[in-house]
Design a protein around this motif. Structure first.
Motif, PDB file in Angstrom:
ATOM      1  N   GLY A 178     131.932  28.325  23.553  1.00 55.41           N
ATOM      2  CA  GLY A 178     131.512  29.582  23.809  1.00 55.41           C
ATOM      3  C   GLY A 178     131.203  29.989  25.094  1.00 55.41           C
ATOM      4  N   THR A 179     131.642  29.050  26.089  1.00 55.14           N
ATOM      5  CA  THR A 179     131.460  29.480  27.537  1.00 55.14           C
ATOM      6  C   THR A 179     132.052  30.755  28.068  1.00 55.14           C
ATOM      7  OG1 THR A 179     133.319  28.188  27.951  1.00 55.14           O
ATOM      8  CG2 THR A 179     131.197  26.987  28.033  1.00 55.14           C
ATOM      9  N   ASN A 180     133.230  31.430  27.377  1.00 47.64           N
ATOM     10  CA  ASN A 180     133.848  32.505  27.663  1.00 47.64           C
ATOM     11  C   ASN A 180     133.472  33.535  26.483  1.00 47.64           C
ATOM     12  OD1 ASN A 180     137.263  33.963  27.758  1.00 47.64           O
ATOM     13  ND2 ASN A 180     135.393  34.563  28.971  1.00 47.64           N
ATOM     14  N   LEU A 181     133.736  33.388  25.504  1.00 47.59           N
ATOM     15  CA  LEU A 181     133.293  34.287  24.272  1.00 47.59           C
ATOM     16  C   LEU A 181     131.870  34.906  24.346  1.00 47.59           C
ATOM     17  CD1 LEU A 181     134.201  35.539  21.664  1.00 47.59           C
ATOM     18  CD2 LEU A 181     133.778  33.745  20.514  1.00 47.59           C
ATOM     19  N   VAL A 182     130.837  33.728  24.323  1.00 56.43           N
ATOM     20  CA  VAL A 182     129.499  34.385  24.162  1.00 56.43           C
ATOM     21  C   VAL A 182     129.189  35.184  25.540  1.00 56.43           C
ATOM     22  CG1 VAL A 182     127.131  33.532  24.225  1.00 56.43           C
ATOM     23  CG2 VAL A 182     128.679  32.280  22.902  1.00 56.43           C
ATOM     24  N   ASP A 183     129.913  34.998  26.575  1.00 53.06           N
ATOM     25  CA  ASP A 183     129.555  35.847  27.772  1.00 53.06           C
ATOM     26  C   ASP A 183     129.948  37.123  27.455  1.00 53.06           C
ATOM     27  OD1 ASP A 183     128.165  34.179  29.243  1.00 53.06           O
ATOM     28  OD2 ASP A 183     129.773  33.793  30.688  1.00 53.06           O
ATOM     29  N   MET A 214     130.410  38.541  24.528  1.00 55.39           N
ATOM     30  CA  MET A 214     129.911  39.307  23.496  1.00 55.39           C
ATOM     31  C   MET A 214     128.324  39.751  24.189  1.00 55.39           C
ATOM     32  SD  MET A 214     130.060  36.328  20.573  1.00 55.39           S
ATOM     33  CE  MET A 214     128.913  37.014  19.336  1.00 55.39           C
ATOM     34  N   LYS A 215     127.869  39.283  25.225  1.00 58.16           N
ATOM     35  CA  LYS A 215     126.729  39.621  25.741  1.00 58.16           C
ATOM     36  C   LYS A 215     126.843  40.987  26.534  1.00 58.16           C
ATOM     37  CE  LYS A 215     124.545  35.182  26.670  1.00 58.16           C
ATOM     38  NZ  LYS A 215     124.118  34.191  27.693  1.00 58.16           N
ATOM     39  N   ASN A 216     128.093  40.935  27.199  1.00 56.49           N
ATOM     40  CA  ASN A 216     128.691  42.376  27.672  1.00 56.49           C
ATOM     41  C   ASN A 216     129.100  43.314  26.877  1.00 56.49           C
ATOM     42  OD1 ASN A 216     128.080  41.206  30.380  1.00 56.49           O
ATOM     43  ND2 ASN A 216     130.172  40.291  30.518  1.00 56.49           N
ATOM     44  N   GLY A 217     129.287  42.793  25.508  1.00 51.50           N
ATOM     45  CA  GLY A 217     129.870  44.024  24.654  1.00 51.50           C
ATOM     46  C   GLY A 217     131.293  44.354  24.641  1.00 51.50           C
ATOM     47  N   VAL A 218     131.955  43.328  25.277  1.00 50.66           N
ATOM     48  CA  VAL A 218     133.371  43.275  25.485  1.00 50.66           C
ATOM     49  C   VAL A 218     134.117  42.623  24.118  1.00 50.66           C
ATOM     50  CG1 VAL A 218     135.542  42.186  26.697  1.00 50.66           C
ATOM     51  CG2 VAL A 218     133.631  42.992  27.809  1.00 50.66           C
ATOM     52  N   GLU A 219     133.544  41.790  23.712  1.00 53.28           N
ATOM     53  CA  GLU A 219     134.143  40.941  22.223  1.00 53.28           C
ATOM     54  C   GLU A 219     132.777  41.408  21.457  1.00 53.28           C
ATOM     55  OE1 GLU A 219     136.706  39.916  21.643  1.00 53.28           O
ATOM     56  OE2 GLU A 219     137.639  39.116  23.483  1.00 53.28           O
ATOM     57  N   THR A 220     133.192  41.915  20.298  1.00 55.62           N
ATOM     58  CA  THR A 220     132.260  42.114  19.112  1.00 55.62           C
ATOM     59  C   THR A 220     132.836  41.457  17.708  1.00 55.62           C
ATOM     60  OG1 THR A 220     133.410  44.377  18.878  1.00 55.62           O
ATOM     61  CG2 THR A 220     131.562  44.404  20.309  1.00 55.62           C
ATOM     62  N   PRO A 221     132.783  40.267  17.552  1.00 57.08           N
ATOM     63  CA  PRO A 221     133.405  39.614  16.525  1.00 57.08           C
ATOM     64  C   PRO A 221     132.120  39.972  15.196  1.00 57.08           C
ATOM     65  CG  PRO A 221     132.483  38.103  17.687  1.00 57.08           C
ATOM     66  CD  PRO A 221     132.611  39.307  18.645  1.00 57.08           C
ATOM     67  N   ASP A 222     132.704  40.215  14.120  1.00 61.14           N
ATOM     68  CA  ASP A 222     131.940  40.351  12.892  1.00 61.14           C
ATOM     69  C   ASP A 222     131.271  38.717  12.428  1.00 61.14           C
ATOM     70  OD1 ASP A 222     131.954  43.250  13.004  1.00 61.14           O
ATOM     71  OD2 ASP A 222     133.688  42.884  11.633  1.00 61.14           O
ATOM     72  N   THR A 251     142.235  36.748  30.024  1.00 66.43           N
ATOM     73  CA  THR A 251     142.804  36.843  31.450  1.00 66.43           C
ATOM     74  C   THR A 251     141.926  38.135  31.527  1.00 66.43           C
ATOM     75  OG1 THR A 251     145.134  35.908  30.897  1.00 66.43           O
ATOM     76  CG2 THR A 251     144.702  37.561  32.767  1.00 66.43           C
ATOM     77  N   ARG A 252     141.142  38.010  32.754  1.00 63.05           N
ATOM     78  CA  ARG A 252     140.330  39.299  33.118  1.00 63.05           C
ATOM     79  C   ARG A 252     139.996  39.292  34.593  1.00 63.05           C
ATOM     80  NH1 ARG A 252     138.088  34.324  31.420  1.00 63.05           N
ATOM     81  NH2 ARG A 252     136.282  33.625  32.343  1.00 63.05           N
ATOM     82  N   CYS A 253     139.418  40.597  34.882  1.00 59.99           N
ATOM     83  CA  CYS A 253     138.825  40.785  36.096  1.00 59.99           C
ATOM     84  C   CYS A 253     137.515  41.480  35.728  1.00 59.99           C
ATOM     85  CB  CYS A 253     139.967  41.596  36.991  1.00 59.99           C
ATOM     86  SG  CYS A 253     140.130  43.236  36.383  1.00 59.99           S
ATOM     87  N   ALA A 254     137.070  41.961  37.072  1.00 60.01           N
ATOM     88  CA  ALA A 254     135.584  42.782  36.896  1.00 60.01           C
ATOM     89  C   ALA A 254     135.803  44.016  36.015  1.00 60.01           C
ATOM     90  CB  ALA A 254     135.082  42.977  38.420  1.00 60.01           C
ATOM     91  N   TYR A 255     136.792  44.616  36.133  1.00 61.99           N
ATOM     92  CA  TYR A 255     136.824  45.889  35.522  1.00 61.99           C
ATOM     93  C   TYR A 255     136.969  45.594  33.761  1.00 61.99           C
ATOM     94  CZ  TYR A 255     138.337  48.009  39.677  1.00 61.99           C
ATOM     95  OH  TYR A 255     138.037  48.590  41.075  1.00 61.99           O
ATOM     96  N   PHE A 256     137.502  44.560  33.465  1.00 60.46           N
ATOM     97  CA  PHE A 256     137.669  44.118  31.811  1.00 60.46           C
ATOM     98  C   PHE A 256     136.282  43.717  31.504  1.00 60.46           C
ATOM     99  CE2 PHE A 256     137.611  40.533  28.938  1.00 60.46           C
ATOM    100  CZ  PHE A 256     138.249  41.375  27.922  1.00 60.46           C
ATOM    101  N   ALA A 257     135.468  43.518  32.120  1.00 60.53           N
ATOM    102  CA  ALA A 257     133.903  43.197  31.737  1.00 60.53           C
ATOM    103  C   ALA A 257     132.916  44.352  32.009  1.00 60.53           C
ATOM    104  CB  ALA A 257     133.312  41.900  32.614  1.00 60.53           C
ATOM    105  N   ASP A 258     133.338  45.566  32.320  1.00 61.47           N
ATOM    106  CA  ASP A 258     132.546  46.545  32.882  1.00 61.47           C
ATOM    107  C   ASP A 258     132.904  47.752  31.747  1.00 61.47           C
ATOM    108  OD1 ASP A 258     131.113  48.893  33.728  1.00 61.47           O
ATOM    109  OD2 ASP A 258     131.794  48.637  35.975  1.00 61.47           O
ATOM    110  N   LEU A 259     132.218  47.831  30.655  1.00 60.60           N
ATOM    111  CA  LEU A 259     132.444  48.939  29.651  1.00 60.60           C
ATOM    112  C   LEU A 259     132.476  50.367  30.292  1.00 60.60           C
ATOM    113  CD1 LEU A 259     130.385  47.464  26.612  1.00 60.60           C
ATOM    114  CD2 LEU A 259     132.734  47.126  27.159  1.00 60.60           C
ATOM    115  N   SER A 260     131.954  50.575  31.394  1.00 64.02           N
ATOM    116  CA  SER A 260     132.099  51.896  31.959  1.00 64.02           C
ATOM    117  C   SER A 260     133.449  52.322  32.770  1.00 64.02           C
ATOM    118  CB  SER A 260     130.847  52.296  33.016  1.00 64.02           C
ATOM    119  OG  SER A 260     131.183  51.422  34.122  1.00 64.02           O
ATOM    120  N   GLU A 261     134.199  51.451  32.730  1.00 60.50           N
ATOM    121  CA  GLU A 261     135.581  51.394  33.450  1.00 60.50           C
ATOM    122  C   GLU A 261     136.783  51.423  32.252  1.00 60.50           C
ATOM    123  OE1 GLU A 261     136.374  52.193  36.529  1.00 60.50           O
ATOM    124  OE2 GLU A 261     134.383  51.812  37.684  1.00 60.50           O
ATOM    125  N   PRO A 262     137.647  52.039  32.406  1.00 62.40           N
ATOM    126  CA  PRO A 262     138.925  52.053  31.545  1.00 62.40           C
ATOM    127  C   PRO A 262     139.638  50.840  31.896  1.00 62.40           C
ATOM    128  CG  PRO A 262     139.560  53.421  33.403  1.00 62.40           C
ATOM    129  CD  PRO A 262     137.972  53.178  33.398  1.00 62.40           C
TER     130      PRO A 262
END
Length: 331
Positions: free
Chosen positions: A31-36, A38-46, A117-128
């Motif tokens: 969970g070291t990537n997935l949970v992070d 989820m906290k950011n709202g990037v991943e939203t598993p049911d 695979t990610r960068c800061a923009y991926f984790a920032d929901l205010s950015e496309p």
């Protein structure tokens, strides 16, 4: 907080069935990537299906001299295993270069390969971000991209793959084994990660609902003489700016076998096959090592602020190969 269901699987078949039965379900390892995300709202598993307790851990030897790393083996255990250290030292070094000790104790082999695979923009929901919402755009191309890709990127995404482990595994022709409800399968790691293309949200060639069960390393005499070197912006807990996993066999001054893979330069671990071809059966000299690196990087297309990576990658390839050849580095 967004609600989600949690299920713990005790057998592989149970895990596959649970994911198939729940729309939006994802497997949970360390969970070291997935949970992070989820906290950011990037991943939203049911639904999260916990696979940490499946009988998939451990490292075992194969009759031909290779190794099989179970998918739920922790990164720490994989790096510390005596046969990993003896047969594939670059793999052990790569794992130890990733993240922190606490994260390595939690993270799993399978989860490491599947981190986004990610960068800061991926984790920032205010950015496309085309990885989150295909077609929305990639702000990194004209924005902050000094640590982004120089090889094989497209206008849809310029992020680099973060795994150190995957770079070493790519150099040694590892194979990813998986299970589906229809049976078992395997994919060479060289084909596991998809090119960016126009759908950067699609990152791997795994079939839908598939569960990674192991990573197999074929026997490799040259891998015993290998190194992993990582350049990063701080001493620990940082993605690679550029990294190199290399193995080299020199006999009578000539290169008889060589493996090179790069990290931090593309959306996937980058096997430097052009450089390998230049080196085969040639002299093991610094000039030759540099020529091989330059041949590999001739295809580089740096962005506005990351052209330094071309020079860094060239110098790093030369330095690691020189070290492996037993030279002192004088040209």
């Amino acid at each position: 907080m967004r609600e989600f269901a949690y299920r713990r699987a005790t057998q592989v078949r149970d895990a596959l069935t649970l994911v198939a039965e729940h729309d939006g379900a994802q497997y949970l390892g360390g969970g070291t990537n997935l949970v992070d995300l989820m906290k950011n709202g990037v991943e939203t598993p049911d639904c999260l299906v916990d696979v940490r307790h499946l009988p998939l851990d451990g490292v075992r030897e194969t009759p031909d001299g290779g190794l099989v790393l179970g998918a739920s083996t922790t990164n720490s255990d994989a790096a510390a295993h005596p046969e990993v250290r003896r047969r594939y030292p670059a793999l052990s070094q790569a794992v130890l270069a990733g993240a922190s000790g606490q994260l390595r104790n939690m993270a799993t082999v399978g989860g490491n390969l599947l981190q986004r695979t990610r960068c800061a923009y991926f984790a920032d929901l205010s950015e496309p971000c085309n990885k989150r919402v295909p077609g929305s755009g990639c702000p990194a191309i004209n924005g902050a991209h000094h640590n982004h890709a120089i090889l094989d990127w497209t206008g849809h995404c310029v992020a680099t793959h973060p795994s150190d482990m995957a770079v070493a595994l790519t150099a040694f022709d590892a194979v990813v084994r998986y299970e589906t409800l229809d049976g078992a399968g395997e994919i060479p790691l060289a084909e596991f990660y998809l090119p960016v293309g126009d759908r950067p949200d699609r990152e791997t060639a795994l079939p839908p609902g598939a569960l990674i069960t192991a990573v197999a390393l074929p026997a490799s005499a040259v891998a015993r003489r290998s190194r992993y070197r990582k350049v990063r912006e701080r001493a620990s807990y940082a993605f690679a700016t550029v990294s190199v996993a290399a193995a080299l066999d020199v006999h009578d001054g000539l290169v008889r076998n060589v493996r090179i893979a790069l990290g931090g330069v593309a959306s996937r671990p980058w096997r430097a096959r052009t450089a390998e071809t230049v080196l085969w059966d040639g002299p093991a000299t610094a000039d030759r090592f540099r020529a091989a690196a330059e041949a590999e990087l001739a295809a580089a297309e740096p962005l506005r602020d990351n052209g330094y990576k071309v020079t860094l990658a060239r110098n790093l390839i030369e330095a690691v190969l020189t070290e492996l050849s037993g030279k002192k580095g004088d040209r």
